[in-house]
Motif scaffolding. Structure first.
Motif, short mmCIF file in Angstrom:
data_model
loop_
_atom_site.label_atom_id
_atom_site.label_comp_id
_atom_site.label_asym_id
_atom_site.label_seq_id
_atom_site.Cartn_x
_atom_site.Cartn_y
_atom_site.Cartn_z
N ASN A 49 3.74 -8.17 11.40
CA ASN A 49 4.02 -6.76 11.66
C ASN A 49 5.29 -6.31 10.95
O ASN A 49 5.32 -5.30 10.26
CB ASN A 49 4.22 -6.53 13.16
CG ASN A 49 2.93 -6.13 13.84
OD1 ASN A 49 2.03 -5.62 13.20
ND2 ASN A 49 2.85 -6.37 15.12
N LEU B 264 6.97 3.20 0.12
CA LEU B 264 7.27 4.62 0.34
C LEU B 264 8.40 5.08 -0.56
O LEU B 264 8.32 6.14 -1.19
CB LEU B 264 7.64 4.79 1.81
CG LEU B 264 8.05 6.15 2.30
CD1 LEU B 264 6.85 7.05 2.26
CD2 LEU B 264 8.57 6.05 3.71
N PHE C 230 0.73 -0.91 4.92
CA PHE C 230 1.02 -1.57 6.20
C PHE C 230 -0.20 -2.31 6.72
O PHE C 230 -0.15 -3.52 6.98
CB PHE C 230 1.49 -0.52 7.21
CG PHE C 230 1.80 -1.10 8.56
CD1 PHE C 230 3.01 -1.71 8.80
CD2 PHE C 230 0.87 -1.04 9.58
CE1 PHE C 230 3.29 -2.25 10.03
CE2 PHE C 230 1.15 -1.57 10.82
CZ PHE C 230 2.37 -2.18 11.04
N PHE C 231 -1.33 -1.59 6.83
CA PHE C 231 -2.49 -2.23 7.47
C PHE C 231 -3.15 -3.24 6.55
O PHE C 231 -3.62 -4.28 7.02
CB PHE C 231 -3.47 -1.15 7.94
CG PHE C 231 -2.96 -0.41 9.14
CD1 PHE C 231 -2.91 -1.02 10.38
CD2 PHE C 231 -2.49 0.89 9.03
CE1 PHE C 231 -2.42 -0.36 11.48
CE2 PHE C 231 -2.00 1.56 10.13
CZ PHE C 231 -1.97 0.94 11.36
N VAL D 99 7.74 0.50 3.90
CA VAL D 99 8.90 1.36 3.63
C VAL D 99 9.33 1.22 2.17
O VAL D 99 9.69 2.21 1.51
CB VAL D 99 10.04 1.01 4.60
CG1 VAL D 99 11.31 1.73 4.21
CG2 VAL D 99 9.66 1.41 6.01
N VAL E 202 4.21 2.53 15.71
CA VAL E 202 3.04 1.64 15.58
C VAL E 202 3.42 0.20 15.91
O VAL E 202 2.68 -0.50 16.62
CB VAL E 202 2.46 1.76 14.15
CG1 VAL E 202 1.47 0.66 13.88
CG2 VAL E 202 1.79 3.10 13.97
N LEU E 203 4.60 -0.23 15.45
CA LEU E 203 5.06 -1.60 15.76
C LEU E 203 5.18 -1.79 17.27
O LEU E 203 4.68 -2.79 17.82
CB LEU E 203 6.41 -1.87 15.10
CG LEU E 203 6.45 -2.20 13.62
CD1 LEU E 203 7.87 -2.54 13.21
CD2 LEU E 203 5.54 -3.35 13.30
N LEU F 192 6.94 6.84 12.63
CA LEU F 192 5.56 6.38 12.80
C LEU F 192 5.47 4.86 12.69
O LEU F 192 4.80 4.20 13.49
CB LEU F 192 4.67 7.04 11.73
CG LEU F 192 3.21 6.64 11.74
CD1 LEU F 192 2.51 7.29 12.90
CD2 LEU F 192 2.53 7.02 10.44
N VAL F 193 6.20 4.29 11.71
CA VAL F 193 6.17 2.83 11.52
C VAL F 193 6.64 2.13 12.79
O VAL F 193 5.98 1.21 13.29
CB VAL F 193 7.04 2.45 10.30
CG1 VAL F 193 7.31 0.96 10.28
CG2 VAL F 193 6.37 2.87 9.02
N TYR G 294 9.12 7.04 9.04
CA TYR G 294 9.95 6.00 9.67
C TYR G 294 9.60 5.88 11.16
O TYR G 294 9.40 4.77 11.68
CB TYR G 294 11.44 6.34 9.56
CG TYR G 294 12.03 6.29 8.18
CD1 TYR G 294 11.43 5.57 7.16
CD2 TYR G 294 13.23 6.93 7.92
CE1 TYR G 294 11.99 5.53 5.91
CE2 TYR G 294 13.79 6.89 6.66
CZ TYR G 294 13.17 6.19 5.66
OH TYR G 294 13.74 6.15 4.43
N ALA H 287 5.73 -3.75 7.81
CA ALA H 287 6.49 -2.51 7.95
C ALA H 287 7.54 -2.40 6.86
O ALA H 287 7.72 -1.35 6.25
CB ALA H 287 7.14 -2.46 9.33
#
Lengths: 157, 84
Positions: free
Chosen positions: B48, B59, B28-29, B56, A74-75, A70-71, A68, B52
Motif C-alpha cells: 500500500n 503525479l 496506485f492500483f 505521488v 484510500v490507505l 484521496l491517497v 493527496y 501510494a
C-alpha cells in the motif's frame, strides 16, 4: 480475539474519522484554491485568452491537493477492520494521519487560491511574473506534500 | 510556431488534465495488485505504502510535464489583428 480494553467496539470510529478528515479537509482546500484562482482566470481571460493554458496551472495544483487526501483516505480505508482485529492504537494513528494530510491540504489550498488569483491577474500584464508565480505555487504545494509525508509515516507505525 | 485554435488548446489541456487525474490512481492500483502483491508478494501494508509513494511520484512527473508544456508552448498565439 475478543472485545477488550485494547480492542474496544469504538476503535474503528477513530480510523473512519481519520479517513473522512483526510478527504474532507483536503477537498475543502482544493475547492477554495480552484474557486479563487478560477475567478482570477475568468477575469484575466477576457482580455488575454491566449494565456489560458498557462493560467490553468493553479487549478491543476489545487486539484493535486485533493489527490493527496484521496491517497491517504484510500490507505486508511484499506486498513480499517472489525473492532476485534483493530486495536485502539491503530485508530488513533489513522486519525492522526488523516488530520495531518487534511489540514495541511486545507492550508496549501488556501495559499494556492490566493497566490493563483493574484498571480494570474499579474501575469496578464507582466508575462515575466509567470516564473515567480510558478515558484510560489510550488512552495504552497509542498505544504500539502509535507502533510502527506507525515501521514504516510504515521500510517506505517 | 503552431497556430493555437480553441479546439487544439482544449485538446491539450484536456489530455494533460486527464493524465494528471487518472495516472496516479491507475498507478496506485496497478502497482498494488499486479506488481507488489502479484509479482513480488509483498505484505499488504508495505505494498500500500509503496504504491501510494509511486502514485505521488507519477503525479508530480505529470504536473512537471504540464508546466513544461505551458511554459514553452502556452500563450504563443499572435494577438488578434487590430481592426479599424
Amino acid at each position: 480475539m475478543a472485545i477488550d480494553e485494547e480492542h474496544p467496539v469504538y476503535g474503528p470510529f477513530f480510523g473512519v474519522m481519520g479517513a473522512a478528515a483526510a478527504i474532507i479537509f483536503s477537498s475543502l482546500g482544493a475547492a477554495y484554491g480552484t474557486a479563487k484562482s478560477g475567478t482570477g482566470i475568468a477575469a484575466m481571460s477576457v482580455m488575454r485568452p491566449e494565456l489560458i493554458m498557462k493560467s490553468i496551472i493553479p487549478v491543476v495544483m489545487a486539484g493535486i491537493i485533493a489527490i493527496y487526501g484521496l491517497v491517504i483516505a484510500v490507505l486508511i480505508a484499506g486498513g480499517i477492520e472489525q473492532p476485534t482485529n483493530y486495536p485502539l492504537y491503530k485508530g488513533f494513528v489513522h486519525l492522526g494521519a488523516g488530520l495531518a494530510v487534511g489540514f495541511s491540504g486545507l492550508a496549501a489550498g488556501f495559499a494556492i487560491g490566493i497566490v493563483g488569483d493574484a498571480g494570474v491577474r499579474g501575469t496578464a500584464q507582466q508575462p515575466r511574473l509567470f516564473v515567480g508565480m510558478i515558484l510560489i505555487l510550488i512552495f504552497a504545494e509542498v505544504l500539502g506534500l509535507y502533510g502527506l509525508i507525515v501521514a504516510i509515516y504515521l500510517y506505517t507505525k | 510556431m503552431i497556430e493555437t485554435t480553441p479546439y487544439s488548446l482544449f485538446k491539450t489541456v484536456f489530455i494533460y488534465c486527464a493524465i494528471i487525474l487518472f495516472a496516479p490512481i491507475t498507478t496506485f492500483f496497478a502497482l498494488k495488485y499486479f506488481f507488489f502483491e502479484g509479482l513480488l508478494g509483498t505484505g499488504s501494508l508495505s505494498s500500500n505504502v509503496w504504491s501510494a509513494v509511486m502514485a505521488v511520484v507519477v503525479l508530480h512527473i505529470a504536473l512537471g510535464l504540464f508546466i513544461y508544456k505551458a511554459y514553452f508552448e502556452g500563450g504563443k498565439t499572435k494577438p488578434d489583428e487590430k481592426v479599424d
